[in-house]
Write a protein that holds these residues in place. Structure first.
Motif, short mmCIF file in Angstrom:
data_model
loop_
_atom_site.label_atom_id
_atom_site.label_comp_id
_atom_site.label_asym_id
_atom_site.label_seq_id
_atom_site.Cartn_x
_atom_site.Cartn_y
_atom_site.Cartn_z
N GLU A 216 0.77 -1.38 0.04
CA GLU A 216 -0.05 -0.13 0.05
C GLU A 216 0.59 1.36 -0.10
OE1 GLU A 216 -3.47 2.27 2.65
OE2 GLU A 216 -3.11 0.18 2.96
N ALA A 217 1.83 1.26 0.74
CA ALA A 217 2.79 2.38 1.03
C ALA A 217 3.59 2.78 -0.32
CB ALA A 217 3.95 2.23 1.75
N ALA A 218 3.61 1.81 -1.33
CA ALA A 218 4.21 1.83 -2.64
C ALA A 218 3.01 2.94 -3.45
CB ALA A 218 4.64 0.73 -3.49
N TYR A 219 1.85 2.48 -3.36
CA TYR A 219 0.76 3.10 -4.17
C TYR A 219 0.66 4.83 -3.55
CZ TYR A 219 -0.09 -1.48 -5.74
OH TYR A 219 0.12 -2.72 -6.48
N HIS A 220 0.90 4.90 -2.23
CA HIS A 220 1.08 6.22 -1.66
C HIS A 220 2.24 7.22 -2.14
CE1 HIS A 220 -2.44 5.81 0.99
NE2 HIS A 220 -2.07 4.79 1.64
N LEU A 221 3.13 6.39 -2.71
CA LEU A 221 4.57 7.12 -3.26
C LEU A 221 4.20 7.65 -4.71
CD1 LEU A 221 7.72 5.13 -2.17
CD2 LEU A 221 7.03 7.53 -1.58
N PHE A 222 3.51 6.53 -5.41
CA PHE A 222 2.97 6.75 -6.63
C PHE A 222 2.10 8.05 -6.67
CE2 PHE A 222 0.36 5.88 -10.22
CZ PHE A 222 1.18 5.91 -11.26
N ASN A 223 1.08 8.03 -5.82
CA ASN A 223 0.26 9.19 -5.82
C ASN A 223 0.81 10.43 -5.69
OD1 ASN A 223 -2.38 7.87 -6.02
ND2 ASN A 223 -2.64 7.34 -3.80
N GLN A 224 2.06 10.49 -4.73
CA GLN A 224 2.57 11.79 -4.46
C GLN A 224 3.36 12.26 -5.59
OE1 GLN A 224 5.24 10.81 -1.14
NE2 GLN A 224 3.56 10.01 0.06
N MET B 163 2.77 11.38 -8.96
CA MET B 163 1.98 11.78 -9.95
C MET B 163 1.31 12.94 -9.80
SD MET B 163 3.12 9.57 -12.07
CE MET B 163 1.98 10.01 -13.40
N ALA B 164 0.86 13.34 -8.48
CA ALA B 164 0.47 14.47 -8.24
C ALA B 164 1.10 15.94 -8.67
CB ALA B 164 0.00 14.64 -6.75
N GLU B 165 2.33 15.76 -8.65
CA GLU B 165 3.30 16.87 -9.13
C GLU B 165 3.48 17.01 -10.48
OE1 GLU B 165 6.77 15.89 -7.07
OE2 GLU B 165 5.85 16.18 -5.01
N GLN B 166 2.79 16.11 -11.29
CA GLN B 166 2.92 15.94 -12.81
C GLN B 166 1.90 16.70 -13.45
OE1 GLN B 166 5.61 14.44 -14.27
NE2 GLN B 166 6.53 14.34 -12.40
N PRO B 167 2.07 17.45 -14.69
CA PRO B 167 1.28 18.27 -15.35
C PRO B 167 0.44 17.36 -16.41
CG PRO B 167 3.30 18.73 -16.28
CD PRO B 167 3.60 17.52 -15.05
N VAL C 257 -6.54 2.80 -3.01
CA VAL C 257 -5.54 3.73 -2.82
C VAL C 257 -5.12 4.79 -3.81
CG1 VAL C 257 -3.25 3.93 -1.97
CG2 VAL C 257 -4.83 1.82 -1.05
N LEU C 258 -5.27 4.31 -5.03
CA LEU C 258 -4.97 5.41 -6.03
C LEU C 258 -5.64 6.34 -6.06
CD1 LEU C 258 -3.06 3.18 -8.85
CD2 LEU C 258 -2.08 4.17 -6.87
N HIS C 259 -5.21 7.73 -6.43
CA HIS C 259 -6.11 8.77 -6.59
C HIS C 259 -6.81 8.66 -7.91
CE1 HIS C 259 -3.64 11.19 -3.14
NE2 HIS C 259 -4.38 10.11 -2.79
#
Length: 265
Positions: free
Chosen positions: A65-73, A75-79, A98-100
């Protein structure tokens, strides 16, 4: 008929990031979080944002689950708009939670359609398209029969001359071939899993795999073996007349070294 010089849509494909539970996680000697971020920084068209980033599975190294939270973080910074599908190392139900970005089956890009398929099976390394998956694909191909179609999936439907990886190909690839060949609008299939670029023609359809964002497997190897090729990605340009261009890019000088003592994971 020659296509115009300007594509109607651009796609960047990322695959097999194998993120761990923390930013310090390493696999085969590679900090996979660092390499994923380096690939994102190196992607072309940072000013002219592509229409889609297609993330084709194994986002997590072990479905954590923590890996998907990292992915969220990250990708949230990507345009960039993105879509994803699960790989054999992922936990698909957990990704839904988990994924946004929700799982998106179909994305329309002008007169093109990208369809995202699920070939990962719980507890299995190899690929298989469930009967319901094939039924839904058939319905979608009927619905979009007047458009050009790209298929995205984790596992390859074809052999790539890597004996150990060829065992993982989509087991019911013949069913998939029988289906897609009925629809001339299907132009190409793009996959991940094999950690190397590969291109061929299959049943008259172009098939391409994309490099991993962390490390590559040695082409032509009979058993598990790592390559010295750096992290990479694939770019795709779509044209109004149904033609496409594609190629891969690698992040040279990423500053990491694979551990050849790694014998699998």
């Amino acid at each position: 008929m020659q296509h115009t010089n300007r594509p109607v849509a651009r796609i960047l494909q990322l695959s097999d990031s194998h993120l761990g539970a923390s930013r310090d996680f390493r696999l085969a000697g590679i900090n996979t979080y660092q390499s994923f971020c380096q690939v994102l920084e190196a992607l072309p068209d940072r000013d002219a944002v592509p229409d889609l980033v297609a993330v084709t599975g194994d986002i997590a190294g072990d479905g954590d689950e923590a890996a998907y939270h990292l992915f969220n973080q990250v990708m949230a910074e990507q345009p960039r708009s993105f879509a994803w599908l699960p790989g054999n190392h992922d936990n698909f139900p957990l990704m839904h939670q988990v994924l946004h970005q929700p799982f998106r089956r179909v994305i329309e890009l002008g007169n093109w359609v990208a369809i995202f398929l699920v070939s990962a099976q719980p507890g299995e390394v190899s690929g298989q398209l469930a009967d319901a998956e094939l039924t839904e694909l058939q319905d979608l191909l009927h619905r979009h029969r007047d458009q050009y179609v790209l298929l995205f999936v984790h596992h390859m439907p074809v052999e790539i001359s890597c004996q150990w990886l060829d065992k993982h190909r989509i087991a019911n690839h013949r069913q998939l071939a029988d289906l897609v060949t009925k629809f001339p609008g299907v132009r190409a299939l793009f996959a991940g899993h094999v950690h190397q670029p590969f291109s061929t023609s299959w049943q008259g359809i172009a098939v391409h795999s994309t490099p991993s964002t962390c490390f590559q497997f040695l082409p032509g190897s009979d058993g598990f073996e790592l390559s010295e090729q750096p992290p990479g990605y694939r770019w795709i340009e779509l044209y109004a007349d149904g033609q496409l261009k594609t190629g891969e890019g690698f992040v040279a000088g990423a500053g990491q070294q694979v551990d050849h003592r790694c014998s699998g994971y």
